[in-house]
Design a protein around this motif. Structure first.
Motif, PDB file in Angstrom:
ATOM      1  N   ILE A 103       0.841  -1.200   0.000  1.00 36.63           N
ATOM      2  CA  ILE A 103       0.000   0.000   0.000  1.00 36.63           C
ATOM      3  C   ILE A 103       0.875   1.249   0.000  1.00 36.63           C
ATOM      4  O   ILE A 103       1.756   1.389   0.848  1.00 36.63           O
ATOM      5  CB  ILE A 103      -0.927   0.020   1.231  1.00 36.63           C
ATOM      6  N   PRO A 104       0.677   2.176  -0.926  1.00 33.74           N
ATOM      7  CA  PRO A 104       1.470   3.416  -0.925  1.00 33.74           C
ATOM      8  C   PRO A 104       1.062   4.337   0.215  1.00 33.74           C
ATOM      9  O   PRO A 104       0.039   4.129   0.879  1.00 33.74           O
ATOM     10  CB  PRO A 104       1.136   4.029  -2.287  1.00 33.74           C
ATOM     11  N   ASN A 105       1.861   5.356   0.425  1.00 34.38           N
ATOM     12  CA  ASN A 105       1.568   6.329   1.470  1.00 34.38           C
ATOM     13  C   ASN A 105       0.304   7.122   1.130  1.00 34.38           C
ATOM     14  O   ASN A 105      -0.075   7.246  -0.039  1.00 34.38           O
ATOM     15  CB  ASN A 105       2.750   7.285   1.644  1.00 34.38           C
ATOM     16  N   ILE A 106      -0.320   7.651   2.160  1.00 31.94           N
ATOM     17  CA  ILE A 106      -1.535   8.452   1.985  1.00 31.94           C
ATOM     18  C   ILE A 106      -1.146   9.885   1.622  1.00 31.94           C
ATOM     19  O   ILE A 106      -0.304  10.486   2.290  1.00 31.94           O
ATOM     20  CB  ILE A 106      -2.368   8.460   3.283  1.00 31.94           C
ATOM     21  N   PRO A 107      -1.728  10.454   0.571  1.00 36.12           N
ATOM     22  CA  PRO A 107      -1.397  11.838   0.206  1.00 36.12           C
ATOM     23  C   PRO A 107      -1.774  12.819   1.311  1.00 36.12           C
ATOM     24  O   PRO A 107      -2.830  12.687   1.944  1.00 36.12           O
ATOM     25  CB  PRO A 107      -2.244  12.093  -1.055  1.00 36.12           C
ATOM     26  N   HIS A 108      -0.926  13.790   1.542  1.00 34.55           N
ATOM     27  CA  HIS A 108      -1.231  14.875   2.475  1.00 34.55           C
ATOM     28  C   HIS A 108      -2.439  15.650   1.964  1.00 34.55           C
ATOM     29  O   HIS A 108      -2.701  15.699   0.751  1.00 34.55           O
ATOM     30  CB  HIS A 108      -0.018  15.792   2.605  1.00 34.55           C
ATOM     31  N   ILE A 109      -3.165  16.252   2.879  1.00 38.26           N
ATOM     32  CA  ILE A 109      -4.404  16.958   2.512  1.00 38.26           C
ATOM     33  C   ILE A 109      -4.157  18.080   1.506  1.00 38.26           C
ATOM     34  O   ILE A 109      -5.050  18.452   0.726  1.00 38.26           O
ATOM     35  CB  ILE A 109      -5.109  17.506   3.782  1.00 38.26           C
ATOM     36  N   SER A 110      -2.926  18.627   1.475  1.00 37.41           N
ATOM     37  CA  SER A 110      -2.623  19.747   0.569  1.00 37.41           C
ATOM     38  C   SER A 110      -2.235  19.288  -0.835  1.00 37.41           C
ATOM     39  O   SER A 110      -2.018  20.122  -1.722  1.00 37.41           O
ATOM     40  CB  SER A 110      -1.485  20.585   1.151  1.00 37.41           C
ATOM     41  N   VAL A 111      -2.139  17.978  -1.053  1.00 41.10           N
ATOM     42  CA  VAL A 111      -1.746  17.453  -2.364  1.00 41.10           C
ATOM     43  C   VAL A 111      -2.938  17.484  -3.319  1.00 41.10           C
ATOM     44  O   VAL A 111      -4.012  16.974  -2.990  1.00 41.10           O
ATOM     45  CB  VAL A 111      -1.218  16.005  -2.227  1.00 41.10           C
ATOM     46  N   PRO A 112      -2.784  18.082  -4.504  1.00 46.69           N
ATOM     47  CA  PRO A 112      -3.914  18.138  -5.444  1.00 46.69           C
ATOM     48  C   PRO A 112      -4.237  16.751  -6.011  1.00 46.69           C
ATOM     49  O   PRO A 112      -3.342  15.938  -6.246  1.00 46.69           O
ATOM     50  CB  PRO A 112      -3.408  19.063  -6.552  1.00 46.69           C
ATOM     51  N   ALA A 113      -5.514  16.488  -6.212  1.00 44.74           N
ATOM     52  CA  ALA A 113      -5.927  15.225  -6.826  1.00 44.74           C
ATOM     53  C   ALA A 113      -5.574  15.250  -8.307  1.00 44.74           C
ATOM     54  O   ALA A 113      -5.647  16.284  -8.966  1.00 44.74           O
ATOM     55  CB  ALA A 113      -7.424  15.021  -6.645  1.00 44.74           C
ATOM     56  N   GLY A 114      -5.160  14.092  -8.814  1.00 47.96           N
ATOM     57  CA  GLY A 114      -4.819  13.999 -10.226  1.00 47.96           C
ATOM     58  C   GLY A 114      -4.255  12.633 -10.540  1.00 47.96           C
ATOM     59  O   GLY A 114      -3.911  11.868  -9.640  1.00 47.96           O
ATOM     60  N   SER A 115      -4.137  12.329 -11.834  1.00 50.67           N
ATOM     61  CA  SER A 115      -3.711  10.991 -12.235  1.00 50.67           C
ATOM     62  C   SER A 115      -2.300  10.944 -12.826  1.00 50.67           C
ATOM     63  O   SER A 115      -1.661   9.898 -12.812  1.00 50.67           O
ATOM     64  CB  SER A 115      -4.694  10.409 -13.247  1.00 50.67           C
ATOM     65  N   ASN A 116      -1.804  12.074 -13.365  1.00 48.71           N
ATOM     66  CA  ASN A 116      -0.481  12.058 -13.988  1.00 48.71           C
ATOM     67  C   ASN A 116       0.109  13.459 -13.967  1.00 48.71           C
ATOM     68  O   ASN A 116      -0.464  14.388 -13.391  1.00 48.71           O
ATOM     69  CB  ASN A 116      -0.565  11.513 -15.419  1.00 48.71           C
ATOM     70  N   GLU A 117       1.267  13.626 -14.627  1.00 51.75           N
ATOM     71  CA  GLU A 117       2.003  14.889 -14.564  1.00 51.75           C
ATOM     72  C   GLU A 117       1.219  16.067 -15.133  1.00 51.75           C
ATOM     73  O   GLU A 117       1.509  17.223 -14.805  1.00 51.75           O
ATOM     74  CB  GLU A 117       3.338  14.757 -15.283  1.00 51.75           C
ATOM     75  N   GLN A 118       0.231  15.789 -15.952  1.00 53.25           N
ATOM     76  CA  GLN A 118      -0.580  16.879 -16.493  1.00 53.25           C
ATOM     77  C   GLN A 118      -1.381  17.587 -15.402  1.00 53.25           C
ATOM     78  O   GLN A 118      -1.833  18.730 -15.580  1.00 53.25           O
ATOM     79  CB  GLN A 118      -1.544  16.338 -17.569  1.00 53.25           C
ATOM     80  N   ASP A 119      -1.586  16.905 -14.284  1.00 53.95           N
ATOM     81  CA  ASP A 119      -2.371  17.462 -13.182  1.00 53.95           C
ATOM     82  C   ASP A 119      -1.503  18.092 -12.093  1.00 53.95           C
ATOM     83  O   ASP A 119      -2.013  18.526 -11.057  1.00 53.95           O
ATOM     84  CB  ASP A 119      -3.256  16.370 -12.560  1.00 53.95           C
ATOM     85  N   ASN A 120      -0.174  18.127 -12.304  1.00 55.75           N
ATOM     86  CA  ASN A 120       0.711  18.793 -11.348  1.00 55.75           C
ATOM     87  C   ASN A 120       0.514  20.305 -11.412  1.00 55.75           C
ATOM     88  O   ASN A 120       0.048  20.838 -12.432  1.00 55.75           O
ATOM     89  CB  ASN A 120       2.170  18.441 -11.626  1.00 55.75           C
ATOM     90  N   ILE A 121       0.891  20.986 -10.340  1.00 52.64           N
ATOM     91  CA  ILE A 121       0.651  22.430 -10.252  1.00 52.64           C
ATOM     92  C   ILE A 121       1.979  23.172 -10.141  1.00 52.64           C
ATOM     93  O   ILE A 121       2.782  22.900  -9.243  1.00 52.64           O
ATOM     94  CB  ILE A 121      -0.232  22.762  -9.035  1.00 52.64           C
TER      95      ILE A 121
END
Length: 434
Positions: A103-121
């Protein structure tokens, strides 16, 4: 790994948070395993209690000179029954652990939802006033600039195959200068320089999360050993980053709170098989099987880990600023983060030949994810044990930094301006010529 109590107590909430990473947890199967484990745990404990009770009764009867044969007969089947229960219990615990470790780590609440690098900010950009980003200049790629200066892929390929490089002369010295420069800056910022092994046991890779998930990306080394007359083979691995050895230095350790934070840096070669990768990065130094990297690690109190993340990010940025290389900071979305990370920033440097930003560093807060896997703890003010938080970041990948210098500091006559920050490491030279 995650705290198992999160799965036990808040499974539906966990499913939702993991789905943001594109990870599907079979919670029904986990709950089935847990139910069977609990049942077997109870049976095992009852069997042990029965064994202890019979032993006391047998001892008492014998001390009184009384017949204990019936109880002795009853107790004789217990060792075999207990062994069978313990084997079944071990099987279910192993199956549960397989799930936990995958199981991977849980994203921090401040991490934006997205599926790939196109969704990075993109967070910010930094471009030196001295840097001339003239769009009309005919920028060559780093291979074309570097080969006349000592960048040699054919010699490396003759000995090692593709994705290796051989450097000579001033370019080799510039590569070394980058390493020394980075380490000196980080030492001045309070990091302790470390020299670490380049070969590690599987347990070290398990602790920092490279195994079992990324086994295919590691270079394994098999060495024969001789032990009490039996031939055996132990498997070790070349490190893919000195994060493994820096973070691993506190494995199976209980630290004093006064020891925190621990700030470590190291330069090492790194080895990655790059399984499945391809495309344009096969050419040149962007994606190599062997490359050098200066790594930063902070091991901190949980309450300070996000301040430490900002600190490591700032320290990595400082290298690029001193080299006056254009870069941007990108916050990764939930689907683009590494396995162990709760939050990650990438630093991307500008490569004018590609007219694109390319990753040169990742800075991640793993919170207590790695610490749980490798049992790295500290004793808090109340004397209770807590897991430390671990932060790591490249500062920087040396080869990619050299690529950025070759592209951004190239001149029309084929020479290369040496960044001012590196000239004291280059015997005062300000330019590199073929």
């Amino acid at each position: 790994m995650l705290d198992i109590n999160i799965i036990r107590k808040e499974p539906r909430k966990l499913l939702e948070r993991l789905s943001a990473r594109g990870y599907k947890l079979d919670i029904s199967y986990f709950e089935e395993l847990e139910l069977s484990r609990k049942k077997l745990q109870k049976q095992t404990e009852d069997m042990k209690a029965k064994r202890n009770s019979l032993a006391k009764k047998i001892g008492f009867l014998k001390s009184q000179g009384l017949d204990a044969n019936d109880l002795i007969l009853e107790s004789q089947s217990i060792p075999e029954d207990l062994k069978d229960l313990e084997q079944k219990l071990a099987y279910y615990q192993e199956e549960i652990n397989k799930i936990l470790f995958s199981i991977p780590n849980i994203p921090h609440i401040s991490v934006p939802a997205g599926s790939n690098e196109q969704d990075n900010i993109e967070i910010r950009r930094w471009i030196s006033d001295k840097m001339d980003m003239d769009a009309s200049f005919n920028y060559k790629d780093h291979v074309e600039v570097g080969e006349p200066l000592g960048l040699d892929f054919s010699t490396a390929a003759k000995m090692s195959g593709s994705r290796f490089v051989y450097m000579t002369g001033g370019l080799a010295r510039l590569h070394r200068a980058l390493t020394q420069f980075m380490l000196d800056v980080h030492i001045n910022n309070g990091y302790v320089e470390c020299y670490t092994p380049y070969i590690v046991n599987a347990s070290a890779l398990f602790g920092t999360g490279q195994l079992p998930k990324f086994k295919e990306e590691m270079f394994a080394i098999k060495k024969g050993s001789f032990n009490h007359g039996n031939n055996s083979v132990d498997e070790q691995y070349l490190i893919s980053t000195s994060e493994i050895t820096l973070v691993g230095s506190v494995s199976n350790t209980i630290l004093d709170m006064k020891d925190l934070p621990i700030k470590l840096t190291s330069h090492t070669p790194c080895f990655r098989s790059e399984a499945g990768s391809g495309g344009r990065d096969i050419k040149g130094m962007i994606r190599q099987h062997q490359f050098d990297k200066v790594e930063l690690v902070q091991i901190v109190h949980p309450s300070n880990s996000y301040d430490a993340l900002d600190s490591v990010l700032s320290d990595a940025e400082r290298i690029l600023q001193l080299l006056e290389l254009p870069y941007r900071v990108v916050l990764l979305c939930s689907g683009d983060m590494g396995f162990c990370s709760a939050k990650t920033y990438d630093l991307e440097v500008w490569l004018p030949s590609q007219k694109n930003w390319r990753e040169i560093s990742s800075v991640s807060n793993c919170e207590d994810f790695q610490a749980r896997r490798m049992k790295a703890r500290f004793r808090n003010d109340q004397g209770m044990l807590e897991y430390v938080h671990t932060i790591n970041g490249s500062a920087l990948a040396v080869g990619r930094t050299l690529v950025a210098i070759l592209e951004n500091y190239q001149q029309k006559d084929g020479s290369l301006i040496i960044p001012e920050a590196l000239r004291c490491y280059m015997n005062g030279s300000s330019i590199l010529r073929s």
